[in-house]
Design a protein around this motif. Structure first.
Motif, PDB file in Angstrom:
ATOM      1  N   THR A   8      14.319  -1.944 -14.983  1.00 49.13           N
ATOM      2  CA  THR A   8      14.355  -3.152 -14.163  1.00 49.13           C
ATOM      3  C   THR A   8      14.781  -2.806 -12.755  1.00 49.13           C
ATOM      4  O   THR A   8      15.723  -2.034 -12.548  1.00 49.13           O
ATOM      5  CB  THR A   8      15.336  -4.185 -14.776  1.00 49.13           C
ATOM      6  OG1 THR A   8      14.823  -4.620 -16.035  1.00 49.13           O
ATOM      7  CG2 THR A   8      15.510  -5.388 -13.862  1.00 49.13           C
ATOM      8  N   THR A   9      14.081  -3.360 -11.772  1.00 47.16           N
ATOM      9  CA  THR A   9      14.449  -3.170 -10.371  1.00 47.16           C
ATOM     10  C   THR A   9      15.476  -4.223  -9.980  1.00 47.16           C
ATOM     11  O   THR A   9      15.232  -5.424 -10.142  1.00 47.16           O
ATOM     12  CB  THR A   9      13.217  -3.292  -9.456  1.00 47.16           C
ATOM     13  OG1 THR A   9      12.222  -2.356  -9.875  1.00 47.16           O
ATOM     14  CG2 THR A   9      13.597  -3.013  -8.005  1.00 47.16           C
ATOM     15  N   VAL A  10      16.635  -3.773  -9.493  1.00 50.31           N
ATOM     16  CA  VAL A  10      17.699  -4.695  -9.085  1.00 50.31           C
ATOM     17  C   VAL A  10      18.107  -4.395  -7.653  1.00 50.31           C
ATOM     18  O   VAL A  10      17.865  -3.308  -7.128  1.00 50.31           O
ATOM     19  CB  VAL A  10      18.930  -4.582 -10.011  1.00 50.31           C
ATOM     20  CG1 VAL A  10      18.576  -4.967 -11.432  1.00 50.31           C
ATOM     21  CG2 VAL A  10      19.521  -3.179  -9.972  1.00 50.31           C
ATOM     22  N   CYS A  11      18.751  -5.354  -7.022  1.00 43.13           N
ATOM     23  CA  CYS A  11      19.230  -5.204  -5.649  1.00 43.13           C
ATOM     24  C   CYS A  11      20.740  -5.037  -5.664  1.00 43.13           C
ATOM     25  O   CYS A  11      21.442  -5.688  -6.443  1.00 43.13           O
ATOM     26  CB  CYS A  11      18.845  -6.414  -4.805  1.00 43.13           C
ATOM     27  SG  CYS A  11      19.334  -6.259  -3.063  1.00 43.13           S
ATOM     28  N   ILE A  12      21.252  -4.124  -4.791  1.00 43.91           N
ATOM     29  CA  ILE A  12      22.696  -3.860  -4.778  1.00 43.91           C
ATOM     30  C   ILE A  12      23.349  -4.342  -3.486  1.00 43.91           C
ATOM     31  O   ILE A  12      24.485  -3.985  -3.203  1.00 43.91           O
ATOM     32  CB  ILE A  12      22.976  -2.350  -4.953  1.00 43.91           C
ATOM     33  CG1 ILE A  12      22.444  -1.572  -3.740  1.00 43.91           C
ATOM     34  CG2 ILE A  12      22.404  -1.824  -6.244  1.00 43.91           C
ATOM     35  CD1 ILE A  12      23.018  -0.182  -3.626  1.00 43.91           C
ATOM     36  N   GLU A  51      11.596  -7.202 -13.481  1.00 45.35           N
ATOM     37  CA  GLU A  51      11.825  -6.701 -14.832  1.00 45.35           C
ATOM     38  C   GLU A  51      10.560  -6.016 -15.342  1.00 45.35           C
ATOM     39  O   GLU A  51       9.448  -6.370 -14.977  1.00 45.35           O
ATOM     40  CB  GLU A  51      12.248  -7.847 -15.752  1.00 45.35           C
ATOM     41  CG  GLU A  51      13.571  -8.487 -15.333  1.00 45.35           C
ATOM     42  CD  GLU A  51      14.142  -9.388 -16.408  1.00 45.35           C
ATOM     43  OE1 GLU A  51      13.584  -9.405 -17.520  1.00 45.35           O
ATOM     44  OE2 GLU A  51      15.148 -10.054 -16.129  1.00 45.35           O
ATOM     45  N   ASN A  52      10.786  -5.004 -16.172  1.00 43.12           N
ATOM     46  CA  ASN A  52       9.680  -4.229 -16.742  1.00 43.12           C
ATOM     47  C   ASN A  52       8.855  -3.558 -15.646  1.00 43.12           C
ATOM     48  O   ASN A  52       7.631  -3.590 -15.640  1.00 43.12           O
ATOM     49  CB  ASN A  52       8.778  -5.117 -17.609  1.00 43.12           C
ATOM     50  CG  ASN A  52       7.912  -4.288 -18.550  1.00 43.12           C
ATOM     51  OD1 ASN A  52       8.115  -3.085 -18.695  1.00 43.12           O
ATOM     52  ND2 ASN A  52       6.948  -4.927 -19.197  1.00 43.12           N
ATOM     53  N   CYS A  53       9.558  -2.899 -14.709  1.00 38.67           N
ATOM     54  CA  CYS A  53       8.888  -2.169 -13.629  1.00 38.67           C
ATOM     55  C   CYS A  53       8.374  -0.835 -14.188  1.00 38.67           C
ATOM     56  O   CYS A  53       9.131  -0.070 -14.785  1.00 38.67           O
ATOM     57  CB  CYS A  53       9.838  -1.917 -12.466  1.00 38.67           C
ATOM     58  SG  CYS A  53       9.066  -1.089 -11.061  1.00 38.67           S
ATOM     59  N   ASN A  81      19.286   4.548 -11.633  1.00 43.90           N
ATOM     60  CA  ASN A  81      20.560   4.509 -10.914  1.00 43.90           C
ATOM     61  C   ASN A  81      20.539   5.288  -9.602  1.00 43.90           C
ATOM     62  O   ASN A  81      21.586   5.723  -9.126  1.00 43.90           O
ATOM     63  CB  ASN A  81      21.709   4.999 -11.813  1.00 43.90           C
ATOM     64  CG  ASN A  81      21.888   4.118 -13.028  1.00 43.90           C
ATOM     65  OD1 ASN A  81      21.907   2.900 -12.914  1.00 43.90           O
ATOM     66  ND2 ASN A  81      21.992   4.725 -14.204  1.00 43.90           N
ATOM     67  N   VAL A  82      19.357   5.516  -9.032  1.00 46.38           N
ATOM     68  CA  VAL A  82      19.233   6.160  -7.718  1.00 46.38           C
ATOM     69  C   VAL A  82      18.869   5.083  -6.710  1.00 46.38           C
ATOM     70  O   VAL A  82      17.794   4.497  -6.778  1.00 46.38           O
ATOM     71  CB  VAL A  82      18.168   7.267  -7.727  1.00 46.38           C
ATOM     72  CG1 VAL A  82      17.977   7.833  -6.327  1.00 46.38           C
ATOM     73  CG2 VAL A  82      18.551   8.367  -8.698  1.00 46.38           C
ATOM     74  N   THR A  83      19.771   4.810  -5.791  1.00 46.75           N
ATOM     75  CA  THR A  83      19.546   3.747  -4.820  1.00 46.75           C
ATOM     76  C   THR A  83      18.590   4.202  -3.726  1.00 46.75           C
ATOM     77  O   THR A  83      18.718   5.292  -3.188  1.00 46.75           O
ATOM     78  CB  THR A  83      20.885   3.314  -4.183  1.00 46.75           C
ATOM     79  OG1 THR A  83      21.775   2.872  -5.219  1.00 46.75           O
ATOM     80  CG2 THR A  83      20.675   2.189  -3.185  1.00 46.75           C
ATOM     81  N   GLY A  84      17.608   3.346  -3.401  1.00 42.67           N
ATOM     82  CA  GLY A  84      16.716   3.599  -2.277  1.00 42.67           C
ATOM     83  C   GLY A  84      15.661   4.658  -2.530  1.00 42.67           C
ATOM     84  O   GLY A  84      15.164   5.260  -1.578  1.00 42.67           O
ATOM     85  N   ARG A 109      17.417  -0.299  -6.822  1.00 40.83           N
ATOM     86  CA  ARG A 109      17.442   0.829  -7.751  1.00 40.83           C
ATOM     87  C   ARG A 109      16.871   0.385  -9.099  1.00 40.83           C
ATOM     88  O   ARG A 109      16.741  -0.814  -9.361  1.00 40.83           O
ATOM     89  CB  ARG A 109      18.857   1.357  -7.944  1.00 40.83           C
ATOM     90  CG  ARG A 109      19.778   0.421  -8.694  1.00 40.83           C
ATOM     91  CD  ARG A 109      21.091   1.056  -9.123  1.00 40.83           C
ATOM     92  NE  ARG A 109      21.975   1.360  -8.023  1.00 40.83           N
ATOM     93  CZ  ARG A 109      23.301   1.426  -8.139  1.00 40.83           C
ATOM     94  NH1 ARG A 109      23.869   1.220  -9.321  1.00 40.83           N
ATOM     95  NH2 ARG A 109      24.068   1.705  -7.113  1.00 40.83           N
ATOM     96  N   HIS A 110      16.544   1.356  -9.951  1.00 38.04           N
ATOM     97  CA  HIS A 110      16.141   1.083 -11.331  1.00 38.04           C
ATOM     98  C   HIS A 110      17.363   1.183 -12.232  1.00 38.04           C
ATOM     99  O   HIS A 110      18.170   2.110 -12.090  1.00 38.04           O
ATOM    100  CB  HIS A 110      15.094   2.099 -11.792  1.00 38.04           C
ATOM    101  CG  HIS A 110      13.695   1.597 -11.682  1.00 38.04           C
ATOM    102  ND1 HIS A 110      12.621   2.239 -12.238  1.00 38.04           N
ATOM    103  CD2 HIS A 110      13.182   0.496 -11.070  1.00 38.04           C
ATOM    104  CE1 HIS A 110      11.511   1.562 -11.984  1.00 38.04           C
ATOM    105  NE2 HIS A 110      11.825   0.508 -11.263  1.00 38.04           N
TER     106      HIS A 110
END
Length: 599
Positions: free
Chosen positions: A352-356, A381-383, A390-393, A420-421
């Motif tokens: 899932t792609t989320v924004c931090i 979701e479901n990317c 857990n790698v940002t950017g 990040r994923h």
């Protein structure tokens, strides 16, 4: 050099002598890619006259572009494609941007010796701090493809004369990544050296002072031993002349002399490197695996230490409550549940792609002050993108379904660099340690007193176990620190924090009171600073323990298993590290193989 090649490929080391591998590293803008372009041409045409007469046969490994002006200020763009057609996508051609994107290696002969020259992205990338980290990661991912390296060439602009935080960060970051044994293989190549008459200039003396007085590393600078002085202007002259740019006749003699001096210095540098004992890259790879593991462990160690200490305090409070004679012992015995905090993991069925960013992420705080990231904005979701978790950017996130054609998220309006994923989320849950109501039937005050005594005994045992786990975690941290102290040039980059603070100040100036100016970069820098401070805290505390055990650099896996086996915090460590990969990247997974060059 022993080469690991992809399946189905023949080894490219074909000379009678193992081919020495040379890795080129530098601060962005030092002329690294241009230097790599000029070396094989210098080998093919050591005489300037021959190079001028064979402009159509110049060897241009890497695409390059620059602009020249005439006396009337009319500009002419000089562009030359690389030898490898696919390399065009590996170079940024925009002005004022760092050029090399991924490591590439080029194979050619120098006399009877076959040379593998590795071009790597620079340090202090124009795209920012986050890109620096990615660039170094790319280099470290490349290293498992080769077993030993003959020379490590660090390029520096000879005109650098400011010993500022950027220069300190750059040099220290390069040396931090290398095993101490690699110092004997490091050579410094000073570019733009016509300005210093092909002799030590400002940058040489500034670097010499910095290495001896501040870094205190075993790296003595000496001209013609590990320091060489070149200028690439004559190579650029050849490219420009090939594109029909006219030069005044009086300038040609300057370029001729520049070519002659640079050929002499380049030959000397390559001959010196060829005579060095190769550096075993397993040492540098193991060192960086250890550092990565330590840095991955830093925040969990801090969190779990705080969690264990909070639980100990909680148990002690309940212990005092049980001992309070003013309480109704019979009632207490019927409520003998000891509740402690624990970290639980909820697995997601897909990436899932989320924004931090601050507006898109909350911190869940429990009653003891423990904080966990809560991703309240799940942008996609479901990317299906193949992106490290857990790698940002990550640069591939720009292609996520949620992103528009400007690189911003259509769901939360934040740039893709703030995304990040994830494949799991963590949360704090309450955990019942003892449930005496399931075991005892308390019918009298006497039974209640016995139950209380038994519970107090058990709570003391749990408290002791948690204290022992904190001690074990601290000892393992000390072992990690010892590995870095013993095997690295410097255990961590002490100039990273002031460099980040400098970048944060500069970004705040840009933002000022401007409306609509994105704060994404500032937020990323502040997060990086916080993470770095946590990592350094772990190392500093571990170093203070003065542990001097004989620790093998390859024992980090053993330490990992010890942490996973801990009774109380072990399951949490396993959950937190479930999706983290500490294995080497195999040669088969690397898309950029050797590119052979005929000279």
């Amino acid at each position: 050099m022993k080469s690991k090649t992809a399946k189905g490929k023949k080894s490219l080391a074909s000379s009678s002598r193992p081919s020495p591998s040379k890795s080129a590293q530098s601060k962005s803008g030092s002329g690294k890619s241009t230097t790599i372009n000029s070396v094989p041409t210098m080998m093919k045409y050591p005489k300037f006259k021959d190079a001028v007469e064979n402009l159509d046969n110049l060897i241009n490994l890497i695409p390059c572009k620059f602009v020249l002006s005439d006396e009337d200020e009319k500009q002419m763009t000089i562009h030359s494609s690389g030898l490898d057609a696919s390399a065009d996508g590996n170079e940024r051609m925009e002005n004022y941007k760092s050029s090399t994107i991924d490591p590439r290696s080029y194979l050619f002969k120098h006399g009877n010796t076959e040379i593998r020259l590795i071009d790597t992205p620079g340090i202090v990338d124009t795209e920012g701090m986050d890109e620096d980290k990615k660039n170094l990661d790319k280099v470290l991912r490349y290293l498992p493809m080769i077993e030993e390296v003959q020379g490590i060439i660090i390029l520096i602009n000879t005109m650098d004369n400011k010993l500022d935080v950027t220069f300190k960060y750059c040099i220290t970051e390069l040396l931090t990544q290398l095993h101490r044994d690699a110092c004997k293989n490091i050579v410094f190549c000073f570019t733009f050296s016509r300005n210093s008459h092909y002799k030590p200039g400002d940058a040489f003396y500034m670097l010499k002072q910095f290495l001896s007085d501040e870094l205190k590393v075993n790296l003595k600078l000496k001209s013609k031993v590990n320091c060489f002085f070149i200028d690439n202007e004559a190579y650029r002259f050849l490219l420009a002349k090939k594109c029909n740019y006219s030069f005044p006749p009086e300038e040609v003699s300057d370029y001729k002399n520049s070519w002659k001096r640079s050929v002499e210095q380049t030959n000397l540098m390559l001959n010196v490197i060829a005579g060095l004992d190769a550096h075993d890259l397993d040492k540098t790879i193991s060192l960086n695996n250890s550092r990565d593991f330590i840095y991955q462990m830093a925040e969990p160690i801090v969190d779990l230490n705080a969690l264990l200490e909070a639980n100990i305090a909680h148990i002690e409070n309940q212990e005092r409550e049980l001992q309070d004679v003013t309480k109704n012992k019979l009632e207490l015995a019927r409520n003998l549940n000891i509740v402690v905090d624990d970290i639980d993991t909820e697995n997601l069925p897909y990436p899932t792609t989320v924004c931090i960013s601050e507006k898109c992420m909350d911190y869940v705080v429990d009653e003891k002050g423990q904080k966990l990231e809560h991703f309240k904005t799940r942008c996609h979701e479901n990317c299906q993108l193949k992106v490290d978790t857990n790698v940002t950017g990550h640069h591939l996130l720009a292609n996520c379904w949620a992103m528009d054609n400007t690189g911003n998220c259509a769901q939360c309006e934040c740039p893709f660099q703030m995304h990040r994923h994830i494949t799991f989320v963590t949360k704090i849950v309450k955990k019942t340690v003892i449930n005496q109501n399931q075991q005892l039937k308390v019918d009298s005050e006497k039974d209640a007193i016995e139950a209380i005594k038994k519970t107090i005994k058990q709570t003391k045992q749990i408290k002791n176990e948690m204290e022992e786990e904190i001690e074990i975690i601290q000892k393992i941290s000390a072992k990690f620190a010892y590995i870095l102290l013993e095997h690295s040039n410097t255990p961590y980059n002490k100039f990273l924090e002031p460099y980040l603070q400098f970048l944060i100040r500069e970004e705040r100036k840009k933002i000022g009171g401007k409306k609509g100016y994105s704060t994404a970069k500032l937020e990323t820098l502040e997060k990086m600073l916080k993470s770095h401070q946590a990592q350094v805290s772990i190392l500093v505390e571990a170093i203070k323990s003065k542990s001097r055990e004989d620790v093998d650099i390859k024992e980090t896996r053993v330490f990992q298993r010890q942490l996973f086996s801990l009774k109380h915090s072990g399951p949490t460590f396993q959950k937190l590290f479930k999706d983290k990969d500490f294995e080497k990247i195999t040669a088969e997974s690397w898309p950029y193989l050797d590119i052979s060059v005929d000279i």
